[in-house]
Design a protein around this motif. Sequence first.
Motif, mmCIF file in Angstrom:
data_model
loop_
_atom_site.group_PDB
_atom_site.id
_atom_site.type_symbol
_atom_site.label_atom_id
_atom_site.label_comp_id
_atom_site.label_asym_id
_atom_site.label_seq_id
_atom_site.Cartn_x
_atom_site.Cartn_y
_atom_site.Cartn_z
ATOM 1 N N ILE A 555 -32.961 33.820 -37.228
ATOM 2 C CA ILE A 555 -32.283 32.648 -37.795
ATOM 3 C C ILE A 555 -30.875 33.042 -38.202
ATOM 4 O O ILE A 555 -30.675 34.041 -38.901
ATOM 5 C CB ILE A 555 -33.043 32.094 -39.015
ATOM 6 N N GLY A 556 -29.918 32.256 -37.720
ATOM 7 C CA GLY A 556 -28.518 32.472 -38.080
ATOM 8 C C GLY A 556 -27.855 31.144 -38.369
ATOM 9 O O GLY A 556 -28.523 30.157 -38.716
ATOM 10 N N ASN A 557 -26.558 31.087 -38.209
ATOM 11 C CA ASN A 557 -25.808 29.858 -38.423
ATOM 12 C C ASN A 557 -25.452 29.245 -37.078
ATOM 13 O O ASN A 557 -24.998 29.937 -36.164
ATOM 14 C CB ASN A 557 -24.533 30.153 -39.220
ATOM 15 N N LEU A 558 -25.642 27.918 -36.993
ATOM 16 C CA LEU A 558 -25.487 27.210 -35.732
ATOM 17 C C LEU A 558 -24.530 26.043 -35.935
ATOM 18 O O LEU A 558 -24.644 25.291 -36.911
ATOM 19 C CB LEU A 558 -26.855 26.691 -35.275
ATOM 20 N N GLU A 559 -23.571 25.880 -35.021
ATOM 21 C CA GLU A 559 -22.592 24.796 -35.113
ATOM 22 C C GLU A 559 -23.065 23.600 -34.290
ATOM 23 O O GLU A 559 -23.462 23.760 -33.127
ATOM 24 C CB GLU A 559 -21.222 25.263 -34.624
ATOM 25 N N LEU A 560 -23.003 22.409 -34.889
ATOM 26 C CA LEU A 560 -23.392 21.190 -34.199
ATOM 27 C C LEU A 560 -22.174 20.476 -33.631
ATOM 28 O O LEU A 560 -21.027 20.779 -33.982
ATOM 29 C CB LEU A 560 -24.142 20.264 -35.166
ATOM 30 N N GLU A 561 -22.423 19.503 -32.753
ATOM 31 C CA GLU A 561 -21.320 18.825 -32.070
ATOM 32 C C GLU A 561 -20.392 18.083 -33.022
ATOM 33 O O GLU A 561 -19.213 17.895 -32.721
ATOM 34 C CB GLU A 561 -21.872 17.830 -31.035
ATOM 35 N N ASP A 562 -20.915 17.654 -34.195
ATOM 36 C CA ASP A 562 -20.071 16.917 -35.142
ATOM 37 C C ASP A 562 -19.390 17.823 -36.152
ATOM 38 O O ASP A 562 -18.788 17.357 -37.118
ATOM 39 C CB ASP A 562 -20.891 15.845 -35.866
ATOM 40 N N GLY A 563 -19.471 19.139 -35.934
ATOM 41 C CA GLY A 563 -18.784 20.080 -36.803
ATOM 42 C C GLY A 563 -19.619 20.635 -37.931
ATOM 43 O O GLY A 563 -19.175 21.560 -38.637
ATOM 44 N N ARG A 564 -20.825 20.084 -38.154
ATOM 45 C CA ARG A 564 -21.688 20.626 -39.196
ATOM 46 C C ARG A 564 -22.197 22.014 -38.797
ATOM 47 O O ARG A 564 -22.354 22.314 -37.615
ATOM 48 C CB ARG A 564 -22.889 19.708 -39.423
ATOM 49 N N LYS A 567 -28.605 26.218 -40.381
ATOM 50 C CA LYS A 567 -29.379 27.364 -39.941
ATOM 51 C C LYS A 567 -30.047 27.011 -38.609
ATOM 52 O O LYS A 567 -30.402 25.853 -38.371
ATOM 53 C CB LYS A 567 -30.431 27.742 -40.974
ATOM 54 N N GLY A 568 -30.197 28.005 -37.742
ATOM 55 C CA GLY A 568 -30.803 27.717 -36.443
ATOM 56 C C GLY A 568 -31.228 28.975 -35.723
ATOM 57 O O GLY A 568 -30.872 30.100 -36.112
ATOM 58 N N PHE A 569 -32.004 28.773 -34.649
ATOM 59 C CA PHE A 569 -32.505 29.899 -33.868
ATOM 60 C C PHE A 569 -31.375 30.523 -33.049
ATOM 61 O O PHE A 569 -30.617 29.814 -32.375
ATOM 62 C CB PHE A 569 -33.616 29.428 -32.934
ATOM 63 N N ILE A 570 -31.278 31.816 -33.132
ATOM 64 C CA ILE A 570 -30.337 32.568 -32.312
ATOM 65 C C ILE A 570 -31.100 33.715 -31.643
ATOM 66 O O ILE A 570 -32.247 34.007 -31.999
ATOM 67 C CB ILE A 570 -29.162 33.118 -33.147
#
Length: 597
Positions: A555-564, A567-570
């Motif tokens: 688990i790390g940091n994940l960037e979403l399309e709207d800029g948010r 946490k997410g799978f890496i």
Amino acid sequence: MDDFRGWTLGEWRERQLDGRGLERLEALLASLEDDDTAWISRLSTDGLSARWQALEARRAAGEQLSLFGVPFAVKDNIDVAGFDTTAACPEFAYAPSEDAEVIARLQAQGAIAIGKTNLDQFATGLVGTRSPYGAVTNAFDPRYVSGGSSAGSASVVARGLVPFSLGTDTAGSGRVPAGFNNIVGLKPTRGWFSNRGLVPACRTLDCISIFALTAEDAETVAEIAGGYDPQDPYSRRHPGTAPVALPIAPRLGIPDKLEFFGDTQAEAAFAAAISRLEALGAELVEIDYAPFAKLAAELYQGPWVAERTAAVEALLETDSDAIEPTVRGIVQEGFTYSALDVFKAEYRRAELSRTIGQVLNDLDALVVPTSPTIRTIAEMAEQPVAYNAQFGTYTNFTNLADLSALALPADFRSDGLPAGITLIAPAWHDRALTHFARRWQQALAAPLGATGRPAPGVAKVEQAAGCVRVAVVGAHLTGMPLNFQLITRDARLVEQTLTAPRYRLYALAGTVPPKPGLARCADGEEGCAIIVELWDVPTARFGEFVAEIPAPLGIGNLELEDGRWVKGFICEGAALPSARDITAYGGWRAFIADPNR
């Protein structure tokens, strides 16, 4: 000036920033009628001006005030500095030197208390008529009761005068008035809101409650007002382990024996609500209601009445005639109980609460009529105790059993009066109830309170307090083999969305069940947006979830399309050379569905 009556909390928050906030509040105060029995006291024009200037100064200094200039009302058994606290008894009145803790939290965010509201004296009653300041009438038909004891607080919200108000709930006082006036009544888990600065009714059971036009608004206020208070001995810390949503198809208990006291219109309205719940996908399960009813009877037929006596003991001794006759008759009963009675009742409470907890373990929530019937003011005068007891049929047990509850608008009766439902769940399930209530209100599409205004669309779900928002990309997606690891930890599905277009997706070799790896592209490397699901995981369960993730995933940091960023799978880079690049599929589900993969 625009017509602000019936605005939701969101509308007030947005429009109070338009430069006309003070003017709007002045117009609101000027519009309040002097003979409106919902109010006991109101903010003066000078008092409003002083509060506004203080808020403007704070905002100019850079403070972010999430409730800037939003008006609200407060039941007059909760302290607000600058107002007398009466508990609907002029002889009891005093001038508090400071705000109650919940008031301080709300006003710290810029909200403005514009008045104190009427109640059944000393919060003893579910009717709204036991006050020397006058009976508060139903917002839909003045012949009928408003419900109590938080009568005024419910009335001013139902009529759209303020977007939210505070009440209290010991036996149902934060729910019955909501049901009678077509609004939302949130009775939080005991101890979530500080009771410091509250005139007690039953100190071990009391909850400060919230009235609002929508469940979304009630939840927003609760997250600001709630929180641990070390100076309140009954305050509790949120454990962070409770679910933040009910399942898409919740399993809801319903009493096996429903009592409406001959009120066929209330019975029909509840049947219509049950049909609506089934249409939303709920599974309705009959449960043995006997232990709930037995525990409910303890509140007024057992020694808990003595807690009410303790709260007004001094006034009973010095000026008992100052107490409203029906209230006086109830609280004087407390002198008839012994310490032996108290311990025996506590043993019964513990036994029945354990039984109730076991019933609820097999359910997502219990659904009941908020009240089995409603009465006119004239009828209430004839049978003040018996009819009051009827109103508490489905409310009195809740605090004794340490449960959370949310009263919601439902189908109207054939005579045009509201008839609400209440969802009840274990302690700390408040957020799960409000999450489901958003779906309920959207499907119901009922007008807001008595304003005639249509309900707004459901806003995008904000991250639940006490949760970690996690983006899942593969085997943890809905319907996939490892999704149970989220479900069993009471995580809440928020939305499906996309990553920023800076990622590549890989099918990892030799994983069981099959899993993908998501990798962020280096500068200059071509990437794509990948479909992910966002889940809110209770904070206290997040560590358990992460512990089950095998290498090479993490688990790390994940960037979403709207800029948010969430946490997410890496995936570790060492696993990628042997993996297959499946970025062109745009997501794991499309890859799995391809028969030629």
